[in-house]
Every structure is written in structure tokens, then in C-alpha cells.
Design a protein around this motif. Structure first.
Motif, PDB file in Angstrom:
ATOM      1  N   ILE A   3     -21.262   6.237   7.107  1.00 39.46           N
ATOM      2  CA  ILE A   3     -21.840   7.542   7.430  1.00 39.46           C
ATOM      3  C   ILE A   3     -21.556   8.511   6.295  1.00 39.46           C
ATOM      4  CG2 ILE A   3     -21.831   9.477   9.047  1.00 39.46           C
ATOM      5  CD1 ILE A   3     -20.990   7.544  11.227  1.00 39.46           C
ATOM      6  N   ALA A   4     -22.589   9.188   5.836  1.00 45.56           N
ATOM      7  CA  ALA A   4     -22.453  10.230   4.821  1.00 45.56           C
ATOM      8  C   ALA A   4     -22.788  11.576   5.450  1.00 45.56           C
ATOM      9  CB  ALA A   4     -23.373   9.953   3.639  1.00 45.56           C
ATOM     10  N   ILE A   5     -21.870  12.530   5.323  1.00 46.44           N
ATOM     11  CA  ILE A   5     -22.096  13.889   5.819  1.00 46.44           C
ATOM     12  C   ILE A   5     -22.355  14.781   4.616  1.00 46.44           C
ATOM     13  CG2 ILE A   5     -21.175  15.799   7.166  1.00 46.44           C
ATOM     14  CD1 ILE A   5     -19.182  13.826   8.395  1.00 46.44           C
ATOM     15  N   VAL A   6     -23.513  15.422   4.582  1.00 46.15           N
ATOM     16  CA  VAL A   6     -23.816  16.381   3.527  1.00 46.15           C
ATOM     17  C   VAL A   6     -23.514  17.760   4.086  1.00 46.15           C
ATOM     18  CG1 VAL A   6     -25.529  17.220   1.897  1.00 46.15           C
ATOM     19  CG2 VAL A   6     -25.635  14.846   2.692  1.00 46.15           C
ATOM     20  N   GLY A   7     -22.442  18.361   3.591  1.00 52.32           N
ATOM     21  CA  GLY A   7     -22.038  19.643   4.131  1.00 52.32           C
ATOM     22  C   GLY A   7     -20.875  20.211   3.347  1.00 52.32           C
ATOM     23  N   PRO A   8     -20.465  21.433   3.661  1.00 50.49           N
ATOM     24  CA  PRO A   8     -19.417  22.094   2.879  1.00 50.49           C
ATOM     25  C   PRO A   8     -18.028  21.556   3.217  1.00 50.49           C
ATOM     26  CG  PRO A   8     -20.092  23.491   4.708  1.00 50.49           C
ATOM     27  CD  PRO A   8     -21.004  22.301   4.724  1.00 50.49           C
ATOM     28  N   ALA A   9     -17.190  21.453   2.202  1.00 54.48           N
ATOM     29  CA  ALA A   9     -15.792  21.081   2.366  1.00 54.48           C
ATOM     30  C   ALA A   9     -14.972  21.960   1.430  1.00 54.48           C
ATOM     31  CB  ALA A   9     -15.590  19.601   2.055  1.00 54.48           C
ATOM     32  N   HIS A  10     -13.638  21.934   1.580  1.00 57.59           N
ATOM     33  CA  HIS A  10     -12.771  22.720   0.697  1.00 57.59           C
ATOM     34  C   HIS A  10     -13.135  22.431  -0.768  1.00 57.59           C
ATOM     35  CE1 HIS A  10      -9.205  24.726  -0.768  1.00 57.59           C
ATOM     36  NE2 HIS A  10      -8.923  23.657  -1.505  1.00 57.59           N
ATOM     37  N   PRO A  11     -13.231  23.463  -1.622  1.00 56.38           N
ATOM     38  CA  PRO A  11     -12.654  24.809  -1.491  1.00 56.38           C
ATOM     39  C   PRO A  11     -13.501  25.839  -0.759  1.00 56.38           C
ATOM     40  CG  PRO A  11     -13.581  24.550  -3.672  1.00 56.38           C
ATOM     41  CD  PRO A  11     -13.738  23.216  -2.994  1.00 56.38           C
ATOM     42  N   TYR A  12     -14.653  25.439  -0.214  1.00 53.39           N
ATOM     43  CA  TYR A  12     -15.373  26.382   0.648  1.00 53.39           C
ATOM     44  C   TYR A  12     -14.574  26.581   1.927  1.00 53.39           C
ATOM     45  CZ  TYR A  12     -19.216  25.974  -2.574  1.00 53.39           C
ATOM     46  OH  TYR A  12     -19.968  26.029  -3.713  1.00 53.39           O
ATOM     47  N   LYS A  13     -14.885  27.623   2.658  1.00 56.74           N
ATOM     48  CA  LYS A  13     -14.090  27.938   3.847  1.00 56.74           C
ATOM     49  C   LYS A  13     -15.005  28.446   4.946  1.00 56.74           C
ATOM     50  CE  LYS A  13     -14.590  32.427   2.773  1.00 56.74           C
ATOM     51  NZ  LYS A  13     -15.466  33.316   3.561  1.00 56.74           N
ATOM     52  N   GLY A  14     -14.450  28.575   6.142  1.00 60.71           N
ATOM     53  CA  GLY A  14     -15.207  29.081   7.277  1.00 60.71           C
ATOM     54  C   GLY A  14     -15.445  28.029   8.333  1.00 60.71           C
TER      55      GLY A  14
END
Length: 663
Positions: A3-14
Motif C-alpha cells: 500500500i502506498a499513501i500519497v500524503g503529507p508527513a513530517h516535517p509538515y504538521k497538522g
């Protein structure tokens, strides 16, 4: 599964980062091979007025993260898609329509080789721009499925494209620092002194209603506002000054890291969420995690997570007067302490189990064969399977007969009567047995099976709206499970009685479901089969004669000619084909006993409509030899199958059940 998740990860936040990271951890813990395809540069700065990145991650970072995507590099989008083509499932975390152009590039690179699910935190933003709807429509016409966090969001998705939509409540992804599970109250307990201070926490945007809370603030009560302002900070300061509340409203603009969150809750009486609108939010759970009552608007899932008068209060959205009255009621003597005592921390595990099941099972049940985005039929097709046929989700939404309670209960009475005869029981026919209705839809038959004495009753279907209706009405005595018949959620040899009534013609692979039912059936178990016959003259769903006789292309033209549907979905088999389907089982044919002695079996209903009932009455008086001659064109066969040499145990009948010899 890869499974590949395309989405934000650290260093982004929230919240989007927290959800993507927790989802990846949970999927890996469930045994999947997971990677996150994250961003080197996610948005142009003018589209995201807040702080985009942080130095210290909130929570445990996910180890398998690739950070190559850049909003300025379309060539990188396509390369990412080609790189992800080897995955079994690609999940696009949709936080904003401005992500759509990169996602379209990824989809182009995938070249439709891999199932893709759009995980929509919001299908459309709360504050919309003219380009939002066209962008989301372009995306939803190209993915294989959508996971939405509410029925309202699911409805938006369905309006924007012919896309399979699954609804699953967003699971908790909370920062560290909350209480132990089940603890009744946070530090200080229910007897902690009232601070006369409220908290508004989180990203500050107009739809969250901070201005309403400031206007509704009771005399003698202060307010702490902590979070990033997406515009409106100066307007908020001006409103506070205008109302003369400068000494009672504490503004802490800026991002709040996880390790700072507990301090916000240490000296407040309640978290207030005066949202004008909303879908899914973690904020109620966050407040309860810190032992704090929550006062929230009745929007989205906020109203589901607050038990009004127990662990918080609910108010109508958009009303300063209603909010002011609720805050005044909250501060009646003893009320803050009473509501604090009712607060319990959330256990995230059950939520995540349901969420992962919906995401992985519901959105990928038919494998990697893809749907043409231009297809949209009235048959409710959702996810492609063999030969271009799609699994029929939400069947109860377009087939009103599934909600005809009287008719469904009559069918159930017939089923129970047939099973009673085979088992040799007249009362409490299913007492002590584990029973499962495969293809239960709205649950009426499953409810009757439970009423017949089953010790444990399951209803299984992929019809999500039907299952919701079923669980709401019959959930106290029937366990409803959203599962594909080719992957039944039961151990080997664990179900005593299976009911498979008028289902096989609707499924993509009936042989696979038969094999799965054989797997879960106990060695001495019983399988009830209601099987439509391809050579039945009047097709029961569309009420057109000889429809099921025709090859698919001609059948499609036939139903279109009479305006019954855009295409003919059902695939029936002849008696010979059905005999082949039940290979490996011993089968007893109850068709003639039910026709000949309908009173013994709560009426037969083997023929549709009034004309059919007249036909049944005529047939029940015909000699056995004539009935036998008509066997090839009987519209429905009623068979009981076993894995053992078990025989019918009921009293003898004028037309006893006969053994079917499988091919």
C-alpha cells in the motif's frame, strides 16, 4: 498487500499529517507493506498562510517515507505514478482541491494499473473557491473509489463523479499526553476548582465560529484561543476590543506542538467548538482525552461524539443566543464538576479496526480490474470485477423491494420453514445454532433468523446503506458485518446455518462465494439456497418476459427499450449450471414440496407477482409427473445443501424433497 499513501508527513504538521502517519502505522501493524509518498514542497505559500513545517515531529514519525513530490515539478508527479504502479493499492490523501493537479499527474503515471482510492478529508472545502468543484470532479472521475468521513461528504462525492464511495468515521489520531484509557477525569479530578475559563483550540478559520463564541462569552468567564489563524487575526482583535473583552480573551496565535497541548487544558473548564459547519473533527476526542467537557455545535461528527448533558453540551450552529444560553447553563453551580465526571477518554482501536476494514476491504474488493470513468448506470455498480461486471453496492438504495418489510419477512418465514423441515424442528428452529445471512441488505431476513432462536446471528453484505438501516433496527440481536462474500469474516467450520437467498445472480463470482461458504460451514452444517433459474419465463427484477434468456448485449438493449435500466446486470444459470455450482455438497431440492404444500412452508413465492401466485396455486394441484416436466422453467429453485451425508429430518410430505445430483 503493498500500500502506498500519497500524503503529507513530517516535517509538515497538522491534522492531515497526524492522520496520514497514524494510518500508515496502523496499516503496517495489520500486516501490510506500507510507504508514504510525501512532499518536498506541497503548496505555494500564498495558498497556505500558516506555518507549513516544523523541526520536531508530532508523535512517532513513520519510517518508510519518500519526499520527492514538488508542486512545481509535474514531471515528478508522473514519475511518482510510474514508481507506484507496482503497489496493490494507492491511497491519495485529499486535504484540498489544490492537490488535484499533482494527483492527476500521478494517475497518468500509474496508467490505470493499480487501484486508487481518494481518501477525502473534505470532498469540497468549507470556504470554496470557483476552481474547487471542477478540480474535484476531474479527480473523482479517475479514481476507483472514495473514502469519505460522513454521509454528507459521500453525497458530495457522488454528485461530482460516478465513483464508488465508502463512508467510514474518521478514527482518532490524537497527540501524546492524554489520560490513561477509561480514567474518569484528568489531573485534579471532577472536584477540581472551577477556573471560569473556556478554551477554543485549533486552526482558526471562519467556519469554526470563533466570532460567535466571543460574542456569547458570559459575564465573569474568560476565553483562551490557541491556534494558527488563517487570516482574520486583526479582525478578531478588533472584535474583542469592540466588546470590551480585552482583559478576558487571551489570544495565542501560532501553531501548538503536541507537547504543548496538555498545558492548554490544565486550567480550563470546557473546550468550546462553535462550528458553523463541519464534517469530521478530532477536537471532541481531544478534549475528552484531557478530561475536559466539550460544548459543541450539532454539525458533522461533533454531535455524535458529545453525549449531551453527560460529558458536554450541544448547541445549534450559527446562533449566538443558543451558544450563550448553553454557556450560562454550563456554569450553573455544580454543573462543570458533574460534566467533568462524565468524561471518558476514547479507545481508538475499535475505530481504527472499522476504518481500516472500510478502506482496504470495501475499496478494493474486486481487485485490480478498473472501471471506465465514463460508466454510470442505474444499477448501482461501484467497483469493477470480472468481465466488466461490477460489485453492486448500495443495492437497497435502487432496489426498493429490499426495503419492503412485509415481503421480506414472508420470504424469511419460508426460509425458516424449509430449514425447520430439514432439521426436523417445528419451534425455535435455529435454537443453539450460529447463523449467517449472506447478502442480508436491510436485515429483515436476518432478524427473522434471530427470532427463530439462533444463538448468534450475522448479517453480511456490501450494501453499506442497507447495513446501516439494518444495524439501527436490529443491531441488538443481529451482528451486521460489511464484507465481501468471497472473503467471509468467519473461521473455517464455524457457522452452523448459512442462508444465500437470491444473491448469486448479483455477484461477480458466485463460484468463489460458494467455495467460501463451504469453508466456513461446519461439517454438519446446513446451507439454504434460493436460486433464480435462467429459464424462468418472467425475469423477477425487471418484469420482462424471457429477459434472462438473452445474451448480455441483447438483454441490455431490451431493458433500455422499455426504460427499465441502462443495462442488464444479473447473470442467471440454468439448473445444469446451478448443479455445477454446488459441486462438493450434498443437495436436497425443496422446490416441489414448497409448490405442492405451500401451507407447510409459509407460502412458496416461487413466482413473482399476482400472476405468479395464481400460477403457483395451479401448479400445486398438478400431478407430480407434470410438475417434474416443468422443472426446467421453474423461476426459483429452493435447495438445502450440506457437506455431510445428512438427510431431511422432517415429517414425510406428499412431494418429498429429492436429492440433486451435482455435476
Amino acid at each position: 498487500m503493498r500500500i502506498a499513501i500519497v500524503g503529507p508527513a513530517h516535517p509538515y504538521k497538522g491534522g492531515g499529517v497526524a492522520h496520514t502517519t497514524e494510518l500508515a502505522h496502523r496499516l503496517r501493524a495489520a500486516g501490510h507493506d506500507v510507504v508514504i509518498e510525501s512532499w518536498r514542497a506541497q503548496y505555494p505559500s500564498f495558498l497556505y498562510p500558516g506555518q507549513q513545517t516544523v523541526d520536531t515531529p508530532d508523535g512517532a514519525p513513520f519510517p518508510g517515507v519518500r519526499r520527492d513530490l514538488d508542486w512545481r515539478r509535474p514531471d515528478g508527479w508522473v514519475r511518482a505514478g510510474r514508481r507506484l504502479a507496482s503497489a496493490d493499492l494507492v491511497i491519495l490523501a485529499v486535504l484540498s482541491p489544490v492537490q488535484v493537479p499533482p494527483y492527476l499527474g500521478i494517475l497518468y503515471g500509474l496508467r490505470r494499473r493499480t487501484p486508487v482510492v481518494a481518501l477525502c478529508h473534505n470532498v469540497l472545502p468549507h470556504e470554496r473557491k470557483p476552481y474547487d468543484e471542477p478540480l474535484m470532479r476531474a479527480l473523482l472521475r479517475r479514481v476507483d473509489g472514495v473514502l469519505a468521513h460522513s454521509e454528507r461528504q459521500a453525497a458530495l462525492a457522488r454528485k461530482l463523479g460516478p465513483v464508488p464511495v465508502t463512508v467510514a468515521e474518521m478514527a482518532p489520531h490524537l497527540p501524546a499526553g492524554g489520560r490513561d484509557r477509561g480514567e474518569a477525569a484528568s489531573t485534579g479530578g471532577a472536584d477540581r476548582a472551577v477556573a471560569n475559563r473556556l478554551l477554543f483550540f485549533g486552526l482558526v478559520r471562519p467556519y469554526k465560529g470563533l466570532d460567535l463564541l466571543i460574542r456569547a462569552l458570559p459575564e465573569g468567564v474568560s476565553l483562551r484561543v490557541a491556534g494558527e489563524f488563517w487570516g482574520g487575526l486583526e479582525e478578531t482583535k478588533a472584535l474583542v476590543a469592540e466588546l470590551g473583552l480585552t482583559d478576558r480573551v487571551e489570544l495565542r496565535p501560532g501553531y501548538v506542538a503536541d507537547d504543548e497541548v496538555p498545558g492548554l487544558f490544565e486550567d480550563v473548564d470546557a473546550l468550546v467548538l462553535p462550528y458553523r459547519s463541519g464534517t469530521a473533527s478530532q477536537q471532541v476526542w481531544l478534549g475528552h482525552e484531557h478530561g475536559t467537557p466539550v460544548i459543541a455545535s450539532r454539525v458533522g461528527t461533533l454531535g455524535h461524539h458529545v453525549t449531551d448533558g453527560v460529558d458536554g453540551l450541544l448547541v445549534e450552529p450559527g446562533s449566538v443566543e443558543d451558544l450563550r444560553a448553553a454557556l450560562s447553563a454550563f456554569y450553573r453551580p455544580g454543573e462543570p464538576e458533574r460534566l467533568r465526571a462524565g468524561v471518558k477518554a476514547v479507545d481508538p482501536d475499535p475505530y481504527w479496526a472499522a476504518y481500516l476494514d472500510a478502506l482496504v476491504r470495501e475499496t478494493t474488493r474486486t481487485g485490480t480490474v478498473r472501471r471506465d470513468p465514463a460508466e454510470s448506470t442505474r444499477s448501482g455498480e461501484r467497483a469493477m470485477g470480472e468481465g466488466g461486471r461490477a460489485a453492486q453496492l448500495e443495492y437497497s438504495e435502487f432496489q426498493s423491494a429490499m426495503l419492503d418489510e412485509e415481503k421480506r419477512r414472508r420470504k424469511a418465514a419460508k426460509i425458516v420453514a424449509v430449514l425447520g423441515h430439514f432439521l426436523g424442528r417445528k419451534d425455535r428452529v435455529l435454537e443453539g445454532l450460529t447463523v449467517a445471512d449472506i447478502g442480508c441488505s436491510a436485515g429483515f431476513i436476518a432478524d427473522e433468523l434471530a427470532a427463530a432462536g439462533a444463538s448468534r446471528t450475522f448479517g453480511v453484505d456490501i450494501d453499506v446503506p442497507g447495513l446501516r438501516k439494518a444495524a439501527a433496527r436490529f443491531g441488538e440481536r443481529v451482528e451486521f458485518v460489511c464484507a465481501d462474500g468471497t472473503a467471509l469474516p468467519f473461521p473455517d467450520g464455524s457457522v452452523d446455518v448459512l442462508v444465500f437467498n437470491h444473491i448469486y445472480e448479483h455477484v461477480v463470482d458466485p463460484d468463489a462465494i460458494m467455495a467460501e461458504m463451504r469453508r466456513v460451514l461446519t461439517d454438519d452444517g446446513v446451507l439454504y439456497l434460493g436460486l433464480g433459474n435462467r429459464l424462468g419465463v418472467m425475469e423477477p427484477h425487471y418484469k420482462l418476459p424471457f429477459l434472462s434468456y438473452l445474451p448480455p448485449a441483447l438483454a441490455d438493449r431490451y431493458v433500455r427499450l422499455f426504460g427499465r435500466a441502462d443495462s442488464y446486470y444479473e447473470r442467471y444459470r440454468t439448473r445444469r449450471g446451478l448443479r455445477r455450482m454446488v459441486r462438493g455438497l450434498r443437495v436436497w431440492d425443496y422446490t416441489f414440496p414448497v409448490l405442492a404444500t405451500p401451507a407447510e412452508f409459509a407460502g412458496s413465492e416461487l413466482f413473482p407477482g399476482v400472476v405468479g401466485r395464481v400460477a403457483e396455486g395451479v401448479l400445486s394441484r398438478l400431478p407430480r409427473g407434470v410438475l417434474r416436466a416443468l422443472l426446467p422453467v421453474v423461476p426459483t429453485y429452493l435447495w438445502v445443501a450440506t457437506k455431510s451425508a445428512r438427510r431431511p429430518a422432517g415429517a414425510s410430505l406428499p412431494q418429498p424433497p429429492e436429492q440433486v445430483r451435482p455435476l
